[in-house]
Scaffold this active site. Sequence first.
Site, PDB file in Angstrom:
ATOM      1  N   ASN A 114       0.560  -1.344  -0.205  1.00 15.35           N
ATOM      2  CA  ASN A 114       0.517   0.245  -0.025  1.00 15.35           C
ATOM      3  C   ASN A 114       1.025   1.624  -0.043  1.00 15.35           C
ATOM      4  O   ASN A 114       0.309   2.526  -0.449  1.00 15.35           O
ATOM      5  CB  ASN A 114      -1.098  -0.023   1.637  1.00 15.35           C
ATOM      6  CG  ASN A 114      -2.103  -0.171   0.569  1.00 15.35           C
ATOM      7  OD1 ASN A 114      -2.596   0.036  -0.559  1.00 15.35           O
ATOM      8  ND2 ASN A 114      -3.181   0.380   1.291  1.00 15.35           N
ATOM      9  N   LYS A 166      17.189 -17.784 -31.519  1.00 11.97           N
ATOM     10  CA  LYS A 166      16.350 -16.902 -31.876  1.00 11.97           C
ATOM     11  C   LYS A 166      16.309 -17.468 -33.463  1.00 11.97           C
ATOM     12  O   LYS A 166      16.562 -18.147 -34.347  1.00 11.97           O
ATOM     13  CB  LYS A 166      17.591 -15.695 -32.664  1.00 11.97           C
ATOM     14  CG  LYS A 166      17.928 -15.753 -31.051  1.00 11.97           C
ATOM     15  CD  LYS A 166      16.923 -14.598 -30.130  1.00 11.97           C
ATOM     16  CE  LYS A 166      17.113 -14.222 -28.774  1.00 11.97           C
ATOM     17  NZ  LYS A 166      16.421 -13.052 -27.853  1.00 11.97           N
ATOM     18  N   HIS A 285      13.277 -16.659 -15.199  1.00 10.96           N
ATOM     19  CA  HIS A 285      13.288 -15.478 -16.371  1.00 10.96           C
ATOM     20  C   HIS A 285      12.765 -14.019 -15.672  1.00 10.96           C
ATOM     21  O   HIS A 285      11.626 -14.635 -15.123  1.00 10.96           O
ATOM     22  CB  HIS A 285      13.101 -15.483 -17.370  1.00 10.96           C
ATOM     23  CG  HIS A 285      13.310 -14.208 -18.291  1.00 10.96           C
ATOM     24  ND1 HIS A 285      13.034 -13.660 -18.695  1.00 10.96           N
ATOM     25  CD2 HIS A 285      14.326 -14.131 -18.832  1.00 10.96           C
ATOM     26  CE1 HIS A 285      13.335 -12.194 -19.247  1.00 10.96           C
ATOM     27  NE2 HIS A 285      14.669 -13.627 -20.628  1.00 10.96           N
TER      28      HIS A 285
END
Length: 394
Positions: A114, A166, A285
């Site tokens: 909070n 990739k 990760h």
Amino acid sequence: SVGFKAGVKDYRLTYYTPEYETLATDILAAFRVTPQPGVPPEEAGAAVAAESSTGTWTTVWTDGLTSLDRYKGRCYHIEPVAGEENQYIAYVAYPLDLFEEGSVTNMFTSIVGNVFGFKALRALRLEDLRIPPAYSKTFQGPPHGIQVERDKLNKYGRPLLGCTIKPKLGLSAKNYGRAVYECLRGGLDFTKDDENVNSQPFMRWRDRFLFCTEAIYKAQAETGEIKGHYLNATAGTSEEMIKRAVCARELGVPIVMHDYLTGGFTANTSLAHYCRDNGLLLHIHRAMHAVIDRQRNHGIHFRVLAKALRMSGGDHIHSGTVVGKLEGERDVTLGFVDLLRDDFIEKDRSRGIYFTQDWVSMPGVLPVASGGIHVWHMPALTEIFGDDSVLQFG
């Protein structure tokens, strides 16, 4: 006058206690506080202590039904930050009873839930936490830890090598598996799903798991080494995440992966428990970390997120690279790398470590150097991280 008096009181009357002697069981927090103009630092520090423990904006009659002295957070020390105008480090002690055992989720909800939107503060950053052994002992921690991982993989005396496949999005499962095989066959220990590879239309998770497993077994057979691919089990629901981990276990692979901040601490802790029970390593990760930790004066420092991960559970965690960045950052990075790996870490403000941390026998986490590194960085990386690390290229 005796009896109950309503009304708004200054927090510092109750929650600023410079004479307080911290207990060995207290959870201690160091906050970087930037008060609004005109708000004294003691009031700002006390406001943080109050709002993250028992306080609210006014006194209520039910306060009399409990013992504030037993349950309140206390701001016990404030110091100005050298070289910064109107910035202070406020030290807050929380009694252990305020927290549910074994729940990182509850710890964060209490400590940072909070206070960050508080009017009296211009900015607030949680710089460090001291987790007492009495609390850390209620957590399982990493599924296996550094030593057990080396024994499982039979790889000693050197960093582990990995790379991310990739292009991370767009390959079919079969071509993805082909890339995994080439990397592992070529000498890497691990390949990795990118953090945003989950189960997209062009490559559903089960297809990827099968083709990657085939690549692992083929590379293992040809090299005589143990190989792994971080199969990303992160999913839209906790049940689906566990389902993917179960599939990985049935395929006999050594390691799965999770995005612990986007997936959430509750899901992560469940997965870590599953991984220990079933002999899977867990690669973590930190996608989304910069949203939380990048600002110097607001948010949560990554060393706190790293400590939280060690409690929640993970065997690897991404922790920056240091290479090519500023020198000061190097000391700070090494500070939280030690917090991940070692049993006992001395307080050292030059490395950003505000408290002495004793993990007792909780297993360590391997730091993963990842992001923009290539072969010419190797000498620097081995010097910085030493043997107990994963160098993750691509």
